[in-house]
Write a protein that holds these residues in place. Structure first.
Motif, PDB file in Angstrom:
ATOM      1  N   MET A 187      14.722  13.360 -38.863  1.00  0.00           N
ATOM      2  CA  MET A 187      13.333  13.322 -39.312  1.00  0.00           C
ATOM      3  C   MET A 187      13.242  12.577 -40.643  1.00  0.00           C
ATOM      4  O   MET A 187      13.930  12.938 -41.603  1.00  0.00           O
ATOM      5  CB  MET A 187      12.792  14.750 -39.494  1.00  0.00           C
ATOM      6  CG  MET A 187      12.645  15.517 -38.185  1.00  0.00           C
ATOM      7  SD  MET A 187      11.881  17.146 -38.431  1.00  0.00           S
ATOM      8  CE  MET A 187      13.189  17.952 -39.346  1.00  0.00           C
ATOM      9  N   PRO A 188      12.456  11.498 -40.712  1.00  0.00           N
ATOM     10  CA  PRO A 188      12.328  10.765 -41.972  1.00  0.00           C
ATOM     11  C   PRO A 188      11.727  11.621 -43.083  1.00  0.00           C
ATOM     12  O   PRO A 188      10.807  12.408 -42.854  1.00  0.00           O
ATOM     13  CB  PRO A 188      11.392   9.604 -41.610  1.00  0.00           C
ATOM     14  CG  PRO A 188      11.494   9.471 -40.127  1.00  0.00           C
ATOM     15  CD  PRO A 188      11.717  10.863 -39.616  1.00  0.00           C
ATOM     16  N   VAL A 189      12.278  11.474 -44.287  1.00  0.00           N
ATOM     17  CA  VAL A 189      11.784  12.168 -45.475  1.00  0.00           C
ATOM     18  C   VAL A 189      11.452  11.129 -46.538  1.00  0.00           C
ATOM     19  O   VAL A 189      12.291  10.283 -46.873  1.00  0.00           O
ATOM     20  CB  VAL A 189      12.824  13.161 -46.025  1.00  0.00           C
ATOM     21  CG1 VAL A 189      12.298  13.829 -47.291  1.00  0.00           C
ATOM     22  CG2 VAL A 189      13.183  14.203 -44.981  1.00  0.00           C
ATOM     23  N   LEU A 190      10.245  11.178 -47.062  1.00  0.00           N
ATOM     24  CA  LEU A 190       9.791  10.258 -48.098  1.00  0.00           C
ATOM     25  C   LEU A 190       9.469  11.031 -49.366  1.00  0.00           C
ATOM     26  O   LEU A 190       8.779  12.058 -49.316  1.00  0.00           O
ATOM     27  CB  LEU A 190       8.536   9.498 -47.648  1.00  0.00           C
ATOM     28  CG  LEU A 190       8.662   8.647 -46.381  1.00  0.00           C
ATOM     29  CD1 LEU A 190       7.289   8.129 -45.967  1.00  0.00           C
ATOM     30  CD2 LEU A 190       9.629   7.496 -46.588  1.00  0.00           C
ATOM     31  N   ALA A 191       9.949  10.551 -50.497  1.00  0.00           N
ATOM     32  CA  ALA A 191       9.480  11.030 -51.796  1.00  0.00           C
ATOM     33  C   ALA A 191       8.313  10.148 -52.216  1.00  0.00           C
ATOM     34  O   ALA A 191       8.377   8.921 -52.085  1.00  0.00           O
ATOM     35  CB  ALA A 191      10.598  10.977 -52.827  1.00  0.00           C
ATOM     36  N   HIS A 192       7.259  10.752 -52.690  1.00  0.00           N
ATOM     37  CA  HIS A 192       6.029  10.005 -52.975  1.00  0.00           C
ATOM     38  C   HIS A 192       5.555  10.343 -54.389  1.00  0.00           C
ATOM     39  O   HIS A 192       5.293  11.509 -54.702  1.00  0.00           O
ATOM     40  CB  HIS A 192       4.970  10.392 -51.938  1.00  0.00           C
ATOM     41  CG  HIS A 192       3.671   9.672 -52.062  1.00  0.00           C
ATOM     42  ND1 HIS A 192       2.539  10.063 -51.386  1.00  0.00           N
ATOM     43  CD2 HIS A 192       3.308   8.574 -52.773  1.00  0.00           C
ATOM     44  CE1 HIS A 192       1.552   9.246 -51.677  1.00  0.00           C
ATOM     45  NE2 HIS A 192       1.981   8.341 -52.531  1.00  0.00           N
TER      46      HIS A 192
END
Length: 254
Positions: A1-6
């Motif tokens: 599952m892709p994880v993005l820090a924003h």
């Protein structure tokens, strides 16, 4: 599952109390140090605009220095405080150009489109014809079996904070129409508001990143409207196998 820090709105170069921008750079560096210390990886760090406060070359030099400290892939787009020519030269290593800065990034299991919603000399956002055409064409040619997220600076919906809503994205109908044509788009991500928020746009989840340099207070909170004593906050977005978006927010303490 892709994880993005924003994260968003680091405003490097913002002079607060005559500090020459030291406070803004220290807060951005604190956030990047927090991300660097994570025991597990994230797929990318998204910075959705207002990277510089005045769009000056020295502010982008500071941004390059701070953002380069990450071991993660860092993806950026301009905000209303950014200047396209200096942004391109200072962050992208490109020849200065006044055209919109739109970028496609293909990550493992995820397509990220970073859009330029800035209008030179204005605070509100608006997509020009070049950007709308680029978005439609890029999504048409992107893989349909890989989820996509679309990121920009300006929120495309009202957030019920009057000072922010006056300068949100304008003329959103064309943007929504393009998104509805491309079923692989899973979410829209933005900044600009200096307050974390969640809503929906064009039938999609919309996640607004909190501000790093400051926090905009809401009408029912009272106060000065913008708080400089709140700590930086960032978001983590997780896209699951069904294309759903889950967002977590973290306060980054000193």
């Amino acid at each position: 599952m892709p994880v993005l820090a924003h994260l968003s709105d680091i405003h490097l170069g913002q002079d607060h109390g005559g500090d020459g921008g030291a406070r803004a750079e220290a807060r951005a560096a604190r956030v990047m140090a927090y991300l660097e210390a994570l025991p597990g990886p994230v797929d990318a760090v998204l910075v959705t605009g207002d990277i510089a406060d005045h769009g000056r070359p020295e502010e982008y030099a500071a941004a390059a220095r701070v953002l380069a400290s990450a071991r993660h892939t860092v993806l950026t787009c301009p905000g209303n405080h950014d200047v396209r020519e200096a942004y391109r030269a200072g962050l992208a290593g490109e020849e200065p150009s006044a055209g919109p800065v739109n970028r496609l990034h293909e990550l493992p299991g995820l397509t990220v489109l970073m859009l330029d919603s800035s209008v030179p000399g204005r605070d509100e956002g608006r997509f020009d014809e070049e950007t709308i055409a680029w978005l439609d064409t890029t999504l048409t040619h992107a893989r349909r079996d890989v989820p996509a997220v679309v990121a920009l600076h300006h929120p495309p919906v009202a957030l019920h904070q009057p000072s922010v809503d006056r300068i949100r994205l304008q003329d959103t109908e064309r943007f929504a129409a393009v998104l509805r044509c491309h079923r692989q788009v899973a979410a829209v991500l933005c900044g600009h508001a200096h307050t974390g928020a969640a809503a929906r746009f064009a039938g999609l989840p919309l996640a607004v990143a909190p501000g790093v340099v400051s926090t905009v207070t809401l009408p029912w909170e009272g106060g000065p409207g913008i708080a400089f004593d709140h700590p930086p906050v960032i978001a983590f977005h997780v896209l699951d196998e069904d294309g759903g978006l889950t967002t977590h927010q973290r306060v980054v303490v000193g």
